[in-house]
Motif scaffolding. Sequence first.
Motif, PDB file in Angstrom:
ATOM      1  N   GLY A   1      88.658  29.444  24.990  1.00  0.00           N
ATOM      2  CA  GLY A   1      88.760  30.461  24.238  1.00  0.00           C
ATOM      3  C   GLY A   1      89.961  31.353  24.534  1.00  0.00           C
ATOM      4  O   GLY A   1      90.054  32.538  24.240  1.00  0.00           O
ATOM      5  N   VAL A   2      90.741  30.967  25.667  1.00  0.00           N
ATOM      6  CA  VAL A   2      91.844  31.903  26.172  1.00  0.00           C
ATOM      7  C   VAL A   2      93.171  31.866  24.995  1.00  0.00           C
ATOM      8  O   VAL A   2      93.252  30.529  24.092  1.00  0.00           O
ATOM      9  CB  VAL A   2      92.549  31.292  27.207  1.00  0.00           C
ATOM     10  CG1 VAL A   2      93.621  31.871  27.889  1.00  0.00           C
ATOM     11  CG2 VAL A   2      91.492  30.894  28.337  1.00  0.00           C
ATOM     12  N   ASN A   3      93.673  32.943  24.684  1.00  0.00           N
ATOM     13  CA  ASN A   3      94.771  33.210  23.744  1.00  0.00           C
ATOM     14  C   ASN A   3      95.859  31.939  24.129  1.00  0.00           C
ATOM     15  O   ASN A   3      96.277  31.783  25.201  1.00  0.00           O
ATOM     16  CB  ASN A   3      95.033  34.321  23.795  1.00  0.00           C
ATOM     17  CG  ASN A   3      96.518  34.438  22.804  1.00  0.00           C
ATOM     18  OD1 ASN A   3      97.572  34.274  23.230  1.00  0.00           O
ATOM     19  ND2 ASN A   3      96.175  35.223  21.650  1.00  0.00           N
ATOM     20  N   PRO A   4      96.386  31.382  23.039  1.00  0.00           N
ATOM     21  CA  PRO A   4      97.356  30.224  23.278  1.00  0.00           C
ATOM     22  C   PRO A   4      98.564  30.614  24.196  1.00  0.00           C
ATOM     23  O   PRO A   4      98.802  29.874  25.141  1.00  0.00           O
ATOM     24  CB  PRO A   4      97.869  29.711  21.923  1.00  0.00           C
ATOM     25  CG  PRO A   4      96.577  29.917  21.241  1.00  0.00           C
ATOM     26  CD  PRO A   4      95.931  31.301  21.701  1.00  0.00           C
ATOM     27  N   ILE A   5      98.930  31.810  23.852  1.00  0.00           N
ATOM     28  CA  ILE A   5     100.240  32.426  24.586  1.00  0.00           C
ATOM     29  C   ILE A   5      99.845  32.735  26.120  1.00  0.00           C
ATOM     30  O   ILE A   5     100.658  32.116  27.006  1.00  0.00           O
ATOM     31  CB  ILE A   5     100.886  33.565  23.919  1.00  0.00           C
ATOM     32  CG1 ILE A   5     101.241  33.291  22.543  1.00  0.00           C
ATOM     33  CG2 ILE A   5     102.035  34.232  24.899  1.00  0.00           C
ATOM     34  CD1 ILE A   5     101.916  34.454  21.873  1.00  0.00           C
ATOM     35  N   ILE A   6      98.662  33.364  26.187  1.00  0.00           N
ATOM     36  CA  ILE A   6      98.316  33.469  27.783  1.00  0.00           C
ATOM     37  C   ILE A   6      97.912  32.269  28.419  1.00  0.00           C
ATOM     38  O   ILE A   6      98.308  32.015  29.499  1.00  0.00           O
ATOM     39  CB  ILE A   6      96.932  34.483  27.639  1.00  0.00           C
ATOM     40  CG1 ILE A   6      97.259  35.638  26.892  1.00  0.00           C
ATOM     41  CG2 ILE A   6      96.605  34.710  29.115  1.00  0.00           C
ATOM     42  CD1 ILE A   6      98.465  36.474  27.630  1.00  0.00           C
TER      43      ILE A   6
ATOM     44  N   VAL B   1      92.472  26.698  25.633  1.00  0.00           N
ATOM     45  CA  VAL B   1      92.492  27.495  24.272  1.00  0.00           C
ATOM     46  C   VAL B   1      91.177  26.968  23.468  1.00  0.00           C
ATOM     47  O   VAL B   1      90.554  27.939  22.834  1.00  0.00           O
ATOM     48  CB  VAL B   1      93.767  26.979  23.455  1.00  0.00           C
ATOM     49  CG1 VAL B   1      93.651  27.641  22.107  1.00  0.00           C
ATOM     50  CG2 VAL B   1      95.057  27.487  24.172  1.00  0.00           C
TER      51      VAL B   1
ATOM     52  N   ALA C   1      99.246  28.018  17.414  1.00  0.00           N
ATOM     53  CA  ALA C   1      98.979  27.720  19.018  1.00  0.00           C
ATOM     54  C   ALA C   1     100.299  27.664  19.509  1.00  0.00           C
ATOM     55  O   ALA C   1     100.719  26.573  19.940  1.00  0.00           O
ATOM     56  CB  ALA C   1      98.031  26.811  19.048  1.00  0.00           C
TER      57      ALA C   1
ATOM     58  N   LYS D   1      91.486  29.646   9.910  1.00  0.00           N
ATOM     59  CA  LYS D   1      90.700  28.901  10.909  1.00  0.00           C
ATOM     60  C   LYS D   1      89.332  29.085  10.692  1.00  0.00           C
ATOM     61  O   LYS D   1      88.614  27.953  10.484  1.00  0.00           O
ATOM     62  CB  LYS D   1      90.761  29.707  12.287  1.00  0.00           C
ATOM     63  CG  LYS D   1      90.160  28.881  13.473  1.00  0.00           C
ATOM     64  CD  LYS D   1      90.408  29.591  14.596  1.00  0.00           C
ATOM     65  CE  LYS D   1      89.752  28.861  15.922  1.00  0.00           C
ATOM     66  NZ  LYS D   1      90.201  29.554  17.127  1.00  0.00           N
TER      67      LYS D   1
ATOM     68  N   GLN E   1      92.655  21.089  17.715  1.00  0.00           N
ATOM     69  CA  GLN E   1      93.631  21.592  18.432  1.00  0.00           C
ATOM     70  C   GLN E   1      94.032  21.063  19.856  1.00  0.00           C
ATOM     71  O   GLN E   1      95.012  21.223  20.174  1.00  0.00           O
ATOM     72  CB  GLN E   1      92.759  23.316  19.039  1.00  0.00           C
ATOM     73  CG  GLN E   1      92.837  24.299  18.005  1.00  0.00           C
ATOM     74  CD  GLN E   1      92.035  25.283  18.311  1.00  0.00           C
ATOM     75  OE1 GLN E   1      91.012  25.300  19.017  1.00  0.00           O
ATOM     76  NE2 GLN E   1      92.399  26.635  17.862  1.00  0.00           N
TER      77      GLN E   1
ATOM     78  N   SER F   1     102.415  33.068  12.733  1.00  0.00           N
ATOM     79  CA  SER F   1     101.122  32.894  12.392  1.00  0.00           C
ATOM     80  C   SER F   1     100.495  31.620  11.940  1.00  0.00           C
ATOM     81  O   SER F   1      99.311  31.833  11.929  1.00  0.00           O
ATOM     82  CB  SER F   1     100.641  34.134  11.414  1.00  0.00           C
ATOM     83  OG  SER F   1     101.438  33.937  10.132  1.00  0.00           O
TER      84      SER F   1
END
Length: 296
Positions: free
Chosen positions: A112-117, A108, A60, A191, A205, A254
Amino acid sequence: MLFRSGTNLSLILALLVMSVLFAIMSPHFLTLRNLVNIATYTSINAIMAFGITVAMILAAMDLSQYTVAAVSGMVMALMLRAGLPTGVAIVCALLTGVLLGLLNGVLVSICGVNPIIATLGTQQIYRGFAYLVSNGKNILISNDFLTFIGRGDILGVPVVVLLMIVMFAITAYVLKYTSFGRKIYAIGGNKNASYLSGINIRRVQMGGFVYCSVAGALGGILLASQVGVALPTCGIGSDMDVIASVVLGGVSLSGGCGKVSGTLLGALILQTISNGMTLLSVQSYWQMVIKGIVLI
């Protein structure tokens, strides 16, 4: 042992080789004063990088950490300006880190948002908030205790270096000896398997993002204490140094593997490069190029 992995051995060798080269090229490199400077300037970067290490092992990436530092530093400065005790101001700054980390975690783990976004978005939000609460102005800090932790020393050892050692020990212990740390590695590694084994992924998380943001808040407190002013621009131009330290230290992008000792070595290597090139009067733009080459 903390430094027994192949990656760490490679980093130690690289650090030794660079130190020998810089010592040959500059008579000032191996002086006690310069070595203390390297440790001092490594400390805050490393403290923040320890938090990023936890997030990245969890798979993350957190891009908002330096903006958390900016907001936390501003909160502390505003509390002091309002006449609140130093301890209360510091606690409020750390709690700011907790709240901002929780927001990252909610986006996140629950949304459910991508961690980078998610953290790229909150990076902009937090930076804007730092400007808003300060009206875009720097806030001076005049406080003896904060000056001591930012610039003082105990028996010749800078306080920020001691705090880095404490943060290193806490992070290493959490990752290696606690169930929370084992769950972080498990989730980062697989995961789905972690979910099937009964691990509460959302809770872990959230905890990882909070830990990362608290490390950022602590970094913001120390930065403001060191320079004597809280800056809404805190970290601009330096935010990738923290992530570079973690990646250079061998933490997988990753997730699932990596050691906090590698992060410490990565931070030391980057600071050694900067220090050595500064002593050799290498232009700052070339320093950026060389750092990028070393990272690749």
